[in-house]
Design a protein around this motif. Structure first.
Motif, PDB file in Angstrom:
ATOM      1  N   PHE A 193      28.687  -2.332  28.515  1.00 57.18           N
ATOM      2  CA  PHE A 193      27.759  -2.479  29.633  1.00 57.18           C
ATOM      3  C   PHE A 193      28.235  -1.596  30.772  1.00 57.18           C
ATOM      4  O   PHE A 193      29.418  -1.615  31.146  1.00 57.18           O
ATOM      5  N   ALA A 194      27.328  -0.776  31.322  1.00 54.36           N
ATOM      6  CA  ALA A 194      27.671   0.148  32.408  1.00 54.36           C
ATOM      7  C   ALA A 194      26.844  -0.183  33.644  1.00 54.36           C
ATOM      8  O   ALA A 194      25.620  -0.325  33.561  1.00 54.36           O
ATOM      9  N   ALA A 195      27.516  -0.281  34.792  1.00 52.14           N
ATOM     10  CA  ALA A 195      26.836  -0.618  36.043  1.00 52.14           C
ATOM     11  C   ALA A 195      27.737  -0.209  37.202  1.00 52.14           C
ATOM     12  O   ALA A 195      28.849   0.281  37.003  1.00 52.14           O
ATOM     13  N   VAL A 196      27.252  -0.418  38.423  1.00 49.44           N
ATOM     14  CA  VAL A 196      28.063  -0.196  39.615  1.00 49.44           C
ATOM     15  C   VAL A 196      28.790  -1.488  39.959  1.00 49.44           C
ATOM     16  O   VAL A 196      28.351  -2.584  39.570  1.00 49.44           O
ATOM     17  N   PRO A 197      29.920  -1.427  40.690  1.00 52.97           N
ATOM     18  CA  PRO A 197      30.648  -2.653  41.031  1.00 52.97           C
ATOM     19  C   PRO A 197      29.793  -3.706  41.719  1.00 52.97           C
ATOM     20  O   PRO A 197      29.965  -4.903  41.472  1.00 52.97           O
ATOM     21  N   GLY A 198      28.872  -3.268  42.591  1.00 55.84           N
ATOM     22  CA  GLY A 198      28.054  -4.234  43.307  1.00 55.84           C
ATOM     23  C   GLY A 198      27.245  -5.135  42.386  1.00 55.84           C
ATOM     24  O   GLY A 198      27.032  -6.316  42.689  1.00 55.84           O
ATOM     25  N   LEU A 199      26.794  -4.600  41.248  1.00 53.08           N
ATOM     26  CA  LEU A 199      26.027  -5.427  40.317  1.00 53.08           C
ATOM     27  C   LEU A 199      26.930  -6.453  39.641  1.00 53.08           C
ATOM     28  O   LEU A 199      26.539  -7.615  39.465  1.00 53.08           O
ATOM     29  N   TYR A 200      28.136  -6.040  39.269  1.00 52.41           N
ATOM     30  CA  TYR A 200      29.066  -7.013  38.680  1.00 52.41           C
ATOM     31  C   TYR A 200      29.329  -8.165  39.657  1.00 52.41           C
ATOM     32  O   TYR A 200      29.409  -9.330  39.258  1.00 52.41           O
ATOM     33  N   ARG A 201      29.475  -7.812  40.936  1.00 49.75           N
ATOM     34  CA  ARG A 201      29.721  -8.856  41.943  1.00 49.75           C
ATOM     35  C   ARG A 201      28.531  -9.811  42.015  1.00 49.75           C
ATOM     36  O   ARG A 201      28.714 -11.032  42.090  1.00 49.75           O
ATOM     37  N   ARG A 202      27.297  -9.272  41.967  1.00 48.99           N
ATOM     38  CA  ARG A 202      26.119 -10.128  42.058  1.00 48.99           C
ATOM     39  C   ARG A 202      25.927 -10.966  40.787  1.00 48.99           C
ATOM     40  O   ARG A 202      25.442 -12.102  40.848  1.00 48.99           O
ATOM     41  N   ILE A 203      26.297 -10.400  39.643  1.00 46.85           N
ATOM     42  CA  ILE A 203      26.208 -11.184  38.402  1.00 46.85           C
ATOM     43  C   ILE A 203      27.133 -12.390  38.482  1.00 46.85           C
ATOM     44  O   ILE A 203      26.763 -13.507  38.090  1.00 46.85           O
ATOM     45  N   LEU A 204      28.349 -12.185  38.987  1.00 51.42           N
ATOM     46  CA  LEU A 204      29.281 -13.304  39.128  1.00 51.42           C
ATOM     47  C   LEU A 204      28.756 -14.348  40.108  1.00 51.42           C
ATOM     48  O   LEU A 204      28.954 -15.556  39.911  1.00 51.42           O
ATOM     49  N   LYS A 205      28.089 -13.876  41.159  1.00 47.56           N
ATOM     50  CA  LYS A 205      27.624 -14.795  42.201  1.00 47.56           C
ATOM     51  C   LYS A 205      26.411 -15.602  41.754  1.00 47.56           C
ATOM     52  O   LYS A 205      26.328 -16.808  42.022  1.00 47.56           O
ATOM     53  N   TYR A 206      25.483 -14.955  41.060  1.00 49.03           N
ATOM     54  CA  TYR A 206      24.206 -15.602  40.756  1.00 49.03           C
ATOM     55  C   TYR A 206      24.021 -15.969  39.283  1.00 49.03           C
ATOM     56  O   TYR A 206      23.148 -16.781  38.951  1.00 49.03           O
ATOM     57  N   GLY A 207      24.794 -15.375  38.386  1.00 47.41           N
ATOM     58  CA  GLY A 207      24.607 -15.619  36.967  1.00 47.41           C
ATOM     59  C   GLY A 207      25.513 -16.727  36.448  1.00 47.41           C
ATOM     60  O   GLY A 207      26.576 -17.002  37.006  1.00 47.41           O
ATOM     61  N   ALA A 208      25.099 -17.343  35.370  1.00 44.80           N
ATOM     62  CA  ALA A 208      25.914 -18.366  34.708  1.00 44.80           C
ATOM     63  C   ALA A 208      26.871 -17.652  33.764  1.00 44.80           C
ATOM     64  O   ALA A 208      26.549 -17.387  32.600  1.00 44.80           O
ATOM     65  N   VAL A 209      28.062 -17.319  34.255  1.00 45.97           N
ATOM     66  CA  VAL A 209      29.009 -16.498  33.516  1.00 45.97           C
ATOM     67  C   VAL A 209      30.202 -17.348  33.088  1.00 45.97           C
ATOM     68  O   VAL A 209      30.846 -17.997  33.916  1.00 45.97           O
ATOM     69  N   THR A 210      30.491 -17.332  31.803  1.00 49.35           N
ATOM     70  CA  THR A 210      31.679 -17.977  31.244  1.00 49.35           C
ATOM     71  C   THR A 210      32.221 -17.072  30.145  1.00 49.35           C
ATOM     72  O   THR A 210      31.529 -16.146  29.683  1.00 49.35           O
ATOM     73  N   PRO A 211      33.453 -17.322  29.679  1.00 39.44           N
ATOM     74  CA  PRO A 211      33.993 -16.499  28.586  1.00 39.44           C
ATOM     75  C   PRO A 211      33.187 -16.575  27.302  1.00 39.44           C
ATOM     76  O   PRO A 211      33.339 -15.718  26.424  1.00 39.44           O
ATOM     77  N   ARG A 212      32.321 -17.577  27.166  1.00 35.58           N
ATOM     78  CA  ARG A 212      31.518 -17.703  25.953  1.00 35.58           C
ATOM     79  C   ARG A 212      30.190 -16.949  26.030  1.00 35.58           C
ATOM     80  O   ARG A 212      29.488 -16.833  25.026  1.00 35.58           O
ATOM     81  N   ARG A 213      29.836 -16.466  27.206  1.00 35.66           N
ATOM     82  CA  ARG A 213      28.592 -15.721  27.336  1.00 35.66           C
ATOM     83  C   ARG A 213      28.740 -14.317  26.763  1.00 35.66           C
ATOM     84  O   ARG A 213      29.831 -13.769  26.670  1.00 35.66           O
ATOM     85  N   PHE A 214      27.619 -13.720  26.406  1.00 35.66           N
ATOM     86  CA  PHE A 214      27.505 -12.380  25.804  1.00 35.66           C
ATOM     87  C   PHE A 214      28.723 -12.037  24.916  1.00 35.66           C
ATOM     88  O   PHE A 214      29.512 -11.158  25.216  1.00 35.66           O
ATOM     89  N   PRO A 215      28.872 -12.759  23.790  1.00 34.35           N
ATOM     90  CA  PRO A 215      30.072 -12.618  22.959  1.00 34.35           C
ATOM     91  C   PRO A 215      30.252 -11.240  22.327  1.00 34.35           C
ATOM     92  O   PRO A 215      31.372 -10.878  21.943  1.00 34.35           O
ATOM     93  N   SER A 216      29.175 -10.453  22.209  1.00 34.27           N
ATOM     94  CA  SER A 216      29.315  -9.126  21.590  1.00 34.27           C
ATOM     95  C   SER A 216      29.962  -8.110  22.517  1.00 34.27           C
ATOM     96  O   SER A 216      30.443  -7.056  22.067  1.00 34.27           O
ATOM     97  N   LEU A 217      29.972  -8.389  23.818  1.00 35.25           N
ATOM     98  CA  LEU A 217      30.458  -7.402  24.789  1.00 35.25           C
ATOM     99  C   LEU A 217      31.981  -7.274  24.719  1.00 35.25           C
ATOM    100  O   LEU A 217      32.701  -8.257  24.882  1.00 35.25           O
ATOM    101  N   ARG A 218      32.466  -6.036  24.504  1.00 30.80           N
ATOM    102  CA  ARG A 218      33.908  -5.790  24.480  1.00 30.80           C
ATOM    103  C   ARG A 218      34.465  -5.602  25.883  1.00 30.80           C
ATOM    104  O   ARG A 218      35.510  -6.122  26.230  1.00 30.80           O
TER     105      ARG A 218
END
Length: 513
Positions: A258-283
């Protein structure tokens, strides 16, 4: 200096050499997906182009462009939105021996007029999604009906361009002055080869999901050129992409990178339901466009269990410094020069003795890339004096200030023209930003030299984490732990958000006013 280990890069390439052919003819099976186009919050795949279909579509576009009888190297200004037509037009023009100019649909008529006049484009291709030139002059304007005709044209053979021939132009964002055209040769794609291992960790089996729009050069490069030249699959999303939707988008598409700018990663952490079990295919995730703050990187690893690999680059050379699967991350540094690249820090003073000789580790200077790098631009379009001024001996001057440590990691000290003056000392805004970003109240920070009455002072513009209270004294005490007194901000301004360029970089110029 860092002259990274690995096979040396050479400008030599087969003759003829065409960027479009190189990207699409690297041996991928005809029925293998080259491009998956997703839409909607669930990530539904609405278009699929196999390698065979992509090659055929690009050949038809090339045939359609050939019908206009333009000379080799003629510029084609693309005013097309985020649809699958964009990469077909971009690579189709290159296959025809023409030079496309990707542009954002957010440009105003005035900006489009400036680019058209500067580039001398003979074709303007628009689908109605963005402003068109008000004075096209000698340029022929193609609309949606003509684009459809290009898509239906008889296929043509790829043009027998040479490695040093013009492939495309990109116009700089203008954060450090008037926008200018950066001319890239067909060989630029060869300069991207070190990124596959040095940053992307890319294999033919990968599905690389890029968060950007097609018309952004970050997407055209890391999102299309790189996966296609490796026989991998590219994924791009066309519609609205709220940050909370990204975990499901990554899962639905099975993205491995997955490629993005740092600001998007920050917003994903803030607004998305993120855990180590999410998107398991992503390396792992890839990030570029602005500095990756150590606090954000740590938060992403804690939440997902997977690293982010950062890259440093610019329009003139693309990404050339990075961390990756083979280069461990070091918080605060974007990494090391990729294998085979010759990169160094030169003395800041051009008049100094041995001004073209690399500085030793630990000394800050102008970051420079050797002119032999195949990814280096041909030059600034129509600006031979500026092109010459960007060179010092055999080195291209990036305009960035940086130093290398004893292990070869680069420490970015900001643009030379972003440097601040504090009591006669030169201060890099990135150094101050790194110190403040570690404070638990700080979500994002940008530091500039701003006017306060009749004087200019180092000022920190701070976006607070949710629930945090702005406390200048606390931030001042925190800064004092890592910064000399003259480097510390004299003023703190708390803002709901920072201004960014369309590509995601903090627009410091807007904060100075």
């Amino acid at each position: 200096m860092s002259d990274a280990s690995g096979a040396a890069l050479h400008r030599g390439a087969p003759c003829p050499f065409n960027l479009a052919r190189y990207c699409l003819d690297q041996g991928a099976e005809a029925d293998k997906p080259a491009l998956l186009v997703a839409d909607g919050p669930k990530g539904r795949i609405v278009e699929t182009f196999t390698y065979g279909e992509m090659r055929a579509a690009v050949a038809r576009m090339a045939g359609g462009f050939n019908g206009y009888g333009l000379p080799r190297g003629a510029r084609v200004l693309l005013r097309v939105g985020n649809t699958s037509q964009f990469p077909l037009l971009f690579f189709g023009a290159i296959a025809a021996g023409l030079a496309p100019i990707p542009t954002s649909t957010m440009l105003t008529e005035h900006e489009v007029d400036l680019i058209l006049a500067d580039s001398g484009a003979l074709l303007v291709v628009g689908d109605g999604s963005g402003a068109m030139p008000t004075h096209p002059g000698a340029a022929r304007v193609l609309g949606p009906a003509e684009i459809a005709e290009l898509e239906r044209a008889d296929p043509a053979e790829v043009s027998d361009t040479k490695a040093e021939d013009l492939a495309f132009l990109v116009y700089t964002s203008g954060t450090s002055g008037r926008p200018k055209g950066v001319a890239h040769a067909q060989r630029v794609v060869l300069g991207r080869r070190p990124m596959r291992e040095g940053w992307l960790g890319l294999a033919a089996t990968d599905l690389l999901f890029h968060a950007g729009a097609f018309n952004w050069t970050y997407t055209l490069g890391a999102g299309l050129m790189d996966p296609w030249s490796a026989g991998a699959t590219s994924i791009v999303h066309l519609g609205e992409r709220p940050p909370e939707a990204w975990p499901e988008l990554l899962e639905a598409t099975g993205a491995t990178l997955f490629a993005a700018v740092p600001g998007l990663y920050r917003r994903i952490l803030k607004y998305g339901a993120v855990t180590p079990r999410r998107f398991p295919s992503l390396r792992h995730g890839l990030t570029a466009g602005e500095a990756l703050k150590p606090t954000l990187h740590r938060a992403w690893i804690k939440a997902t269990g997977r690293p982010l690999y950062e890259a440093l680059g610019m329009s003139e050379i693309s990404t050339y410094i990075s961390s990756g699967p083979l280069v461990p991350t070091r918080p605060g540094s974007p990494g090391k020069p990729q294998a085979g690249r010759r990169v160094c820090a030169l003395p800041p003073d051009a008049a100094a003795d041995a001004a073209d000789q690399p500085l030793p580790a630990g000394e800050t200077g102008i970051l420079a890339v050797h002119r032999s790098d195949p990814g280096l631009m041909l030059g600034y379009w129509g600006l031979p004096e500026e092109t010459a001024a960007a060179m010092r001996g055999d080195w291209f001057l990036t305009g960035d200030l940086a130093r290398f440590d004893d292990d070869g990691y680069l420490w970015y000290e900001g643009r030379a023209d972003d440097q601040m003056n504090a009591f006669g000392y030169r201060v890099a805004p990135e150094e101050v930003e790194r110190a403040l970003a570690d404070h638990p109240s700080v979500a994002e920070v940008a530091v500039v030299e701003a006017k306060s009455g009749d004087v200019s002072v180092i000022t920190a513009f701070v976006v607070l984490n949710e629930g945090a209270t702005g406390d200048p004294d606390a931030l001042g005490r925190h800064a004092a732990c890592d910064l000399a007194e003259y480097k510390r901000p004299r003023a703190y301004v708390f803002v709901p958000e920072l201004p960014h360029t369309p590509s995601g970089k903090v627009l410091r110029r807007a904060l100075r006013t």
